[in-house]
Enzyme design. Structure first.
Site, mmCIF file in Angstrom:
data_model
loop_
_atom_site.group_PDB
_atom_site.id
_atom_site.type_symbol
_atom_site.label_atom_id
_atom_site.label_comp_id
_atom_site.label_asym_id
_atom_site.label_seq_id
_atom_site.Cartn_x
_atom_site.Cartn_y
_atom_site.Cartn_z
ATOM 1 N N PHE A 167 -69.339 -3.065 -52.130
ATOM 2 C CA PHE A 167 -68.269 -4.029 -52.355
ATOM 3 C C PHE A 167 -68.887 -5.322 -52.859
ATOM 4 O O PHE A 167 -69.808 -5.860 -52.243
ATOM 5 C CB PHE A 167 -67.499 -4.283 -51.056
ATOM 6 C CG PHE A 167 -66.416 -5.309 -51.185
ATOM 7 C CD1 PHE A 167 -65.225 -4.999 -51.825
ATOM 8 C CD2 PHE A 167 -66.575 -6.577 -50.647
ATOM 9 C CE1 PHE A 167 -64.217 -5.946 -51.940
ATOM 10 C CE2 PHE A 167 -65.574 -7.524 -50.756
ATOM 11 C CZ PHE A 167 -64.389 -7.214 -51.405
ATOM 12 N N ALA A 168 -68.382 -5.842 -53.998
ATOM 13 C CA ALA A 168 -69.013 -7.002 -54.636
ATOM 14 C C ALA A 168 -68.010 -8.130 -54.832
ATOM 15 O O ALA A 168 -67.166 -8.070 -55.727
ATOM 16 C CB ALA A 168 -69.621 -6.600 -55.974
ATOM 17 N N GLU A 204 -71.136 -14.224 -55.363
ATOM 18 C CA GLU A 204 -71.929 -14.652 -56.513
ATOM 19 C C GLU A 204 -72.797 -15.822 -56.067
ATOM 20 O O GLU A 204 -72.636 -16.346 -54.965
ATOM 21 C CB GLU A 204 -71.002 -15.057 -57.668
ATOM 22 C CG GLU A 204 -70.098 -13.927 -58.143
ATOM 23 C CD GLU A 204 -69.054 -14.386 -59.164
ATOM 24 O OE1 GLU A 204 -69.071 -15.585 -59.532
ATOM 25 O OE2 GLU A 204 -68.225 -13.559 -59.572
ATOM 26 N N GLY A 215 -69.899 -17.856 -52.544
ATOM 27 C CA GLY A 215 -70.215 -17.144 -51.312
ATOM 28 C C GLY A 215 -69.096 -17.346 -50.314
ATOM 29 O O GLY A 215 -68.112 -16.610 -50.285
ATOM 30 N N THR A 248 -74.799 -5.348 -50.720
ATOM 31 C CA THR A 248 -75.310 -4.271 -49.891
ATOM 32 C C THR A 248 -74.935 -2.913 -50.476
ATOM 33 O O THR A 248 -73.799 -2.716 -50.913
ATOM 34 C CB THR A 248 -74.738 -4.387 -48.461
ATOM 35 O OG1 THR A 248 -75.121 -5.640 -47.908
ATOM 36 C CG2 THR A 248 -75.251 -3.265 -47.569
ATOM 37 N N GLY A 295 -63.970 -6.074 -40.561
ATOM 38 C CA GLY A 295 -65.359 -6.345 -40.907
ATOM 39 C C GLY A 295 -66.032 -7.278 -39.916
ATOM 40 O O GLY A 295 -67.165 -7.043 -39.493
ATOM 41 N N GLU A 344 -69.941 -11.614 -43.746
ATOM 42 C CA GLU A 344 -68.597 -11.586 -43.170
ATOM 43 C C GLU A 344 -68.162 -12.969 -42.682
ATOM 44 O O GLU A 344 -67.393 -13.094 -41.732
ATOM 45 C CB GLU A 344 -68.510 -10.572 -42.014
ATOM 46 C CG GLU A 344 -68.790 -9.140 -42.400
ATOM 47 C CD GLU A 344 -67.683 -8.519 -43.240
ATOM 48 O OE1 GLU A 344 -66.599 -9.126 -43.327
ATOM 49 O OE2 GLU A 344 -67.915 -7.443 -43.809
ATOM 50 N N GLY A 345 -68.645 -13.986 -43.353
ATOM 51 C CA GLY A 345 -68.321 -15.361 -42.980
ATOM 52 C C GLY A 345 -69.399 -15.934 -42.083
ATOM 53 O O GLY A 345 -69.640 -15.433 -40.984
#
Length: 393
Positions: free
Chosen positions: A133-134, A137, A141, A169, A251, A372-373
């Protein structure tokens, strides 16, 4: 709970879980416990063992939370998160990899067309395809709305994707991914759209070796005028960011649980070390300061576990659990860092040795405060919910 998984029910951290959850965790632990030799090899060589994906799927990872109607197991949030705790306890690289593939599966299940599910979701849930999953950048972020990767609409209805995604990832060994790109920069977040991209479409990956979870790939994904058809739009045009947010609670919860797994591994290793090593003629466990360090590890681990489990139960009850999941992610990630630091201290010089488990726990725990933050983003989001004032915009 008697008889659910034999001797495995003796684990006191499972005492308040239902029988079916204990069975799931027992199968996962049995498989993960056989990977010890592979961990050292893959961490050293920075290699992801793709051969373990299918067995991981078989014991409940990735397909766990996906509805049965889409080929998943229909597990609850608590069951899925508990699996991630097992992964974190055994090998954080597995938690990182499976968390991303689970997110991809959830988004495909939620928004995919029947054809997209057949082409991407079904083989993902059988372990035949590996997804990534992208969104991130270099300049996008925490501020996901700043995505600059461009999706230029083509006359025939397709899109030409151009841009670079960073810190992605699984991209080095995965064969397809979900890419967020904007169809019109002037629309801001309302132009961001999700696209399905396959390796055969011509994207390029550049591996960046990193400090933690060394068996996991972290890559730049270069999209140089990559053309995809209109059937590769996942969900609606302009709704990519909201689609990505669909999986945010799960997530964060999965990362939280994985952090508790790392903390539990630190506790297990520390208890063994202090009860088997001697200094000044007696066990380390007999020293008061050593006992305090181990007690702190145990207490923080137990508190973090209760927080992620309560958040999971809120999600399972249908309650809006965004704040609870942010709290869990913040607290559990920071707890893993603190606990891993204590575990290294408990072990002394050997804890600093590359290849020792607690050295790996320390590196892997540090990673969890960012994806995930970040911890800081969680604080700001929790603060906005509590105070009604945003410190971001």
């Amino acid at each position: 709970m008697s008889g659910a998984t034999g001797a495995l029910t003796a684990d006191p951290t499972w005492d308040l879980l239902e029988d079916d959850t204990i069975v799931i965790l027992g199968r996962a632990r049995e498989y993960l416990s056989g990977l010890t030799d592979l961990i050292e090899e893959c961490e050293r060589d920075r290699r992801f063992p793709a051969e373990i994906v299918r067995p991981l799927v078989d014991v409940g990872f990735i397909r766990g939370p996906i509805p049965i109607s889409d080929g998943g197991l229909g597990l609850t949030h608590l069951q899925s998160a508990s699996l991630m705790e097992e992964a974190g306890r055994a090998w954080a690289s597995i938690r990182t990899t499976t968390n991303i593939m689970t997110l991809v599966a959830e988004l495909l299940s939620h928004a995919g067309t029947p054809d997209q599910k057949k082409e991407f979701l079904t083989p993902l849930l059988s372990g035949d395809r590996l997804g990534w999953f992208a969104i991130t950048e270099r300049e996008a972020g925490s501020d996901a709305g700043a995505v600059a990767t461009r999706a230029e609409p083509l006359p025939g209805g397709g899109y030409r994707l151009s841009g670079v995604k960073s810190y992605i990832t699984n991209a080095n060994h995965g064969d397809f991914g979900i890419v967020l790109a904007t169809v019109d920069p002037n629309l801001g977040s309302r132009g961001i759209t999700a696209f399905l991209v396959e390796r055969s479409d011509g994207y390029r990956t550049i591996e960046h070796p990193h400090m933690p979870v060394r068996a996991v790939s972290s890559c730049d994904v270069e999209l140089d005028r990559v053309v995809v058809g209109p059937d590769r739009v996942l969900g609606e045009v302009g709704r990519g960011l909201s689609l990505a947010m669909h999986g945010v609670n799960g997530g964060r919860l999965n990362v939280s649980a994985g952090c508790v797994g790392i903390a539990q591994a630190c506790l297990d290793a520390s208890r063994t070390h202090v009860t088997t090593r001697k200094q000044f003629g007696k066990q380390l466990a007999e020293f008061q300061l050593v006992q305090k360090m181990v007690v702190d590890i145990a207490t923080r681990t137990a508190a973090a576990r209760e927080l992620y489990r309560s958040s999971a139960r809120l999600l399972d009850s249908g309650i809006d659990a965004r704040v609870a999941c942010s709290m869990a992610k913040y607290f559990c990630a920071e707890t893993a860092v603190a606990v891993a630091t204590e575990a290294v201290q408990v072990h002394g010089a050997i804890g600093l040795t590359e290849g020792h488990p607690v050295e790996r726990f320390f590196r892997d725990a540090r990673e969890a405060t960012i994806p995930e933050g970040t911890s800081q983003m969680q604080i700001l989001q929790i603060g906005r919910a509590l105070l009604g004032v945003s410190a971001l915009r």
